[in-house]
Design a protein around this motif. Structure first.
Motif, PDB file in Angstrom:
ATOM      1  N   SER A 192       0.819  -1.220   0.000  1.00 23.27           N
ATOM      2  CA  SER A 192       0.000   0.000   0.000  1.00 23.27           C
ATOM      3  C   SER A 192       0.854   1.272   0.000  1.00 23.27           C
ATOM      4  N   GLU A 193       2.124   1.148   0.421  1.00 23.41           N
ATOM      5  CA  GLU A 193       2.972   2.362   0.404  1.00 23.41           C
ATOM      6  C   GLU A 193       3.511   2.689  -0.986  1.00 23.41           C
ATOM      7  N   LEU A 194       3.048   1.951  -2.005  1.00 24.24           N
ATOM      8  CA  LEU A 194       3.463   2.254  -3.382  1.00 24.24           C
ATOM      9  C   LEU A 194       2.226   2.589  -4.233  1.00 24.24           C
ATOM     10  N   PRO A 195       1.561   3.728  -3.950  1.00 22.40           N
ATOM     11  CA  PRO A 195       0.284   4.027  -4.603  1.00 22.40           C
ATOM     12  C   PRO A 195       0.404   4.298  -6.105  1.00 22.40           C
ATOM     13  N   ASN A 196       1.559   4.828  -6.515  1.00 24.52           N
ATOM     14  CA  ASN A 196       1.700   5.142  -7.944  1.00 24.52           C
ATOM     15  C   ASN A 196       1.821   3.858  -8.760  1.00 24.52           C
ATOM     16  N   LEU A 197       2.530   2.887  -8.193  1.00 22.02           N
ATOM     17  CA  LEU A 197       2.659   1.589  -8.853  1.00 22.02           C
ATOM     18  C   LEU A 197       1.284   0.902  -8.916  1.00 22.02           C
ATOM     19  N   ALA A 198       0.524   1.016  -7.843  1.00 22.75           N
ATOM     20  CA  ALA A 198      -0.814   0.407  -7.812  1.00 22.75           C
ATOM     21  C   ALA A 198      -1.737   1.083  -8.830  1.00 22.75           C
ATOM     22  N   ARG A 199      -1.654   2.406  -8.948  1.00 19.12           N
ATOM     23  CA  ARG A 199      -2.478   3.143  -9.931  1.00 19.12           C
ATOM     24  C   ARG A 199      -2.141   2.684 -11.343  1.00 19.12           C
ATOM     25  N   TRP A 200      -0.848   2.605 -11.633  1.00 17.85           N
ATOM     26  CA  TRP A 200      -0.384   2.160 -12.958  1.00 17.85           C
ATOM     27  C   TRP A 200      -0.827   0.714 -13.227  1.00 17.85           C
ATOM     28  N   PHE A 201      -0.691  -0.160 -12.232  1.00 15.53           N
ATOM     29  CA  PHE A 201      -1.040  -1.582 -12.406  1.00 15.53           C
ATOM     30  C   PHE A 201      -2.527  -1.718 -12.769  1.00 15.53           C
ATOM     31  N   ALA A 202      -3.373  -0.943 -12.085  1.00 12.98           N
ATOM     32  CA  ALA A 202      -4.813  -1.002 -12.373  1.00 12.98           C
ATOM     33  C   ALA A 202      -5.086  -0.484 -13.780  1.00 12.98           C
ATOM     34  N   GLU A 203      -4.394   0.591 -14.166  1.00  6.27           N
ATOM     35  CA  GLU A 203      -4.637   1.174 -15.496  1.00  6.27           C
ATOM     36  C   GLU A 203      -4.203   0.209 -16.608  1.00  6.27           C
ATOM     37  N   VAL A 204      -3.040  -0.387 -16.460  1.00  8.73           N
ATOM     38  CA  VAL A 204      -2.568  -1.320 -17.501  1.00  8.73           C
ATOM     39  C   VAL A 204      -3.502  -2.540 -17.562  1.00  8.73           C
ATOM     40  N   GLY A 205      -3.979  -2.966 -16.400  1.00  5.75           N
ATOM     41  CA  GLY A 205      -4.886  -4.120 -16.360  1.00  5.75           C
ATOM     42  C   GLY A 205      -6.191  -3.897 -17.096  1.00  5.75           C
ATOM     43  N   GLU A 206      -6.544  -2.616 -17.309  1.00  4.95           N
ATOM     44  CA  GLU A 206      -7.778  -2.290 -18.038  1.00  4.95           C
ATOM     45  C   GLU A 206      -7.577  -2.301 -19.554  1.00  4.95           C
ATOM     46  N   ARG A 207      -6.343  -2.395 -20.017  1.00  6.59           N
ATOM     47  CA  ARG A 207      -6.110  -2.373 -21.466  1.00  6.59           C
ATOM     48  C   ARG A 207      -6.635  -3.661 -22.085  1.00  6.59           C
ATOM     49  N   GLU A 208      -7.095  -3.529 -23.320  1.00 11.93           N
ATOM     50  CA  GLU A 208      -7.646  -4.684 -24.017  1.00 11.93           C
ATOM     51  C   GLU A 208      -6.582  -5.804 -24.139  1.00 11.93           C
ATOM     52  N   SER A 209      -5.324  -5.389 -24.342  1.00 15.98           N
ATOM     53  CA  SER A 209      -4.251  -6.383 -24.509  1.00 15.98           C
ATOM     54  C   SER A 209      -4.029  -7.175 -23.230  1.00 15.98           C
ATOM     55  N   ALA A 210      -4.263  -6.551 -22.083  1.00 18.07           N
ATOM     56  CA  ALA A 210      -4.114  -7.273 -20.812  1.00 18.07           C
ATOM     57  C   ALA A 210      -5.296  -8.218 -20.617  1.00 18.07           C
ATOM     58  N   LYS A 211      -6.482  -7.705 -20.935  1.00 14.83           N
ATOM     59  CA  LYS A 211      -7.681  -8.533 -20.726  1.00 14.83           C
ATOM     60  C   LYS A 211      -7.687  -9.744 -21.668  1.00 14.83           C
ATOM     61  N   SER A 212      -7.329  -9.493 -22.931  1.00 16.32           N
ATOM     62  CA  SER A 212      -7.452 -10.593 -23.910  1.00 16.32           C
ATOM     63  C   SER A 212      -6.360 -11.654 -23.725  1.00 16.32           C
ATOM     64  N   THR A 213      -5.316 -11.355 -22.956  1.00 16.05           N
ATOM     65  CA  THR A 213      -4.252 -12.342 -22.765  1.00 16.05           C
ATOM     66  C   THR A 213      -4.254 -12.934 -21.349  1.00 16.05           C
ATOM     67  N   ALA A 214      -5.258 -12.570 -20.559  1.00 17.85           N
ATOM     68  CA  ALA A 214      -5.304 -13.083 -19.178  1.00 17.85           C
ATOM     69  C   ALA A 214      -5.476 -14.594 -19.209  1.00 17.85           C
ATOM     70  N   PRO A 215      -4.683 -15.325 -18.392  1.00 17.73           N
ATOM     71  CA  PRO A 215      -4.800 -16.789 -18.421  1.00 17.73           C
ATOM     72  C   PRO A 215      -6.155 -17.274 -17.925  1.00 17.73           C
TER      73      PRO A 215
END
Ligand code: GSH
Length: 215
Positions: A192-215
């Motif tokens: 939780s002490e890395l909020p910028n990394l968490a914000r970025w991780f959530a944003e990248v996870g919303e990309r179509e390329s992340a969703k379509s390649t999720a195992p």
């Protein structure tokens, strides 16, 4: 063109995300042995000591290993959208952060997993049928490496939308695939002490390329 894939693994996903971002269709062949942490024996025998996913087989029979080599090849053939930088400084910045993400996150996670998991006994390094023992001391070193990368990425992401600046790049793909694997397979989430990394991780996870390649 055919990509040898291991659906559950983070490294082949890097190339699948890269292909998805560029809308390049590709045939996938799964070489993971179902229900195990092993690759199929015929794949290992053919490529040992580089029996690694991803491996890209071209129509003329040439085979390329190493995710970044494959991405470089694809970027040359399909330049847009650019995922490896535009000008000299941009390209170098992407490469710098991609290398940091690979060593500080992807390789560190590999050290954690391969040196502890019962599924990887005698397979301390990937790519070969040779017996390579686990080295438990590497686990703590891997954890430290991951923590240092995560802190530096959080700092970078405080001033930048993506790791290499304002544009999404292959550096984000490598870091995302590593950290997503960490949370999915190893149940370790971003502190939780890395909020910028968490914000970025959530944003990248919303990309179509992340969703379509999720195992
Ligand atoms: N340096 C390689 C690493 C590839 C790699 O380690 N792939 C793993 C899957 S994440 C693998 O195929 N492991 C085979 C094994 O465990 O024997 C790359 O960047 O492509």
């Amino acid at each position: 063109m055919k990509l040898y894939d291991w659906k559950l693994a983070p490294n082949p996903r890097r190339v699948k995300m890269f292909l998805a971002e560029k809308h390049i269709p590709v045939e996938l062949e799964e070489v993971g042995e179902p229900g195990t942490f092993n690759l199929k024996k015929d794949f290992v025998a053919r490529f040992d000591p580089y029996a690694l996913t991803p491996t890209l087989e071209l129509d003329d029979g040439n085979c390329l290993g190493e995710a970044m080599a494959i991405c470089r090849y694809l970027e040359e053939l399909h330049p847009e959208p650019r995922l490896m930088g535009k000008d000299a400084l941009g390209k170098a910045t992407v490469e710098m952060w991609e290398r940091r993400a690979y060593e500080g996150a992807m390789f560190a996670i590999s050290e954690l997993l391969r040196n502890t998991s019962p599924g990887f006994v005698d397979r301390g390094l990937p790519g070969t049928a040779e017996t390579i023992g686990q080295v438990p001391e590497l686990v703590e070193r891997g954890k430290g490496r991951l923590a240092r990368f995560s802190r530096s990425a959080d700092k970078q992401l405080a001033k930048n939308r993506f790791l290499a600046g304002s544009a999404f790049s292959v550096a984000d793909i490598t870091a995302y695939c590593a950290l997503e694997f960490l949370s999915r397979a190893m149940k370790m989430t971003i502190p939780s002490e890395l909020p910028n990394l968490a914000r970025w991780f959530a944003e990248v996870g919303e990309r179509e390329s992340a969703k379509s390649t999720a195992p």
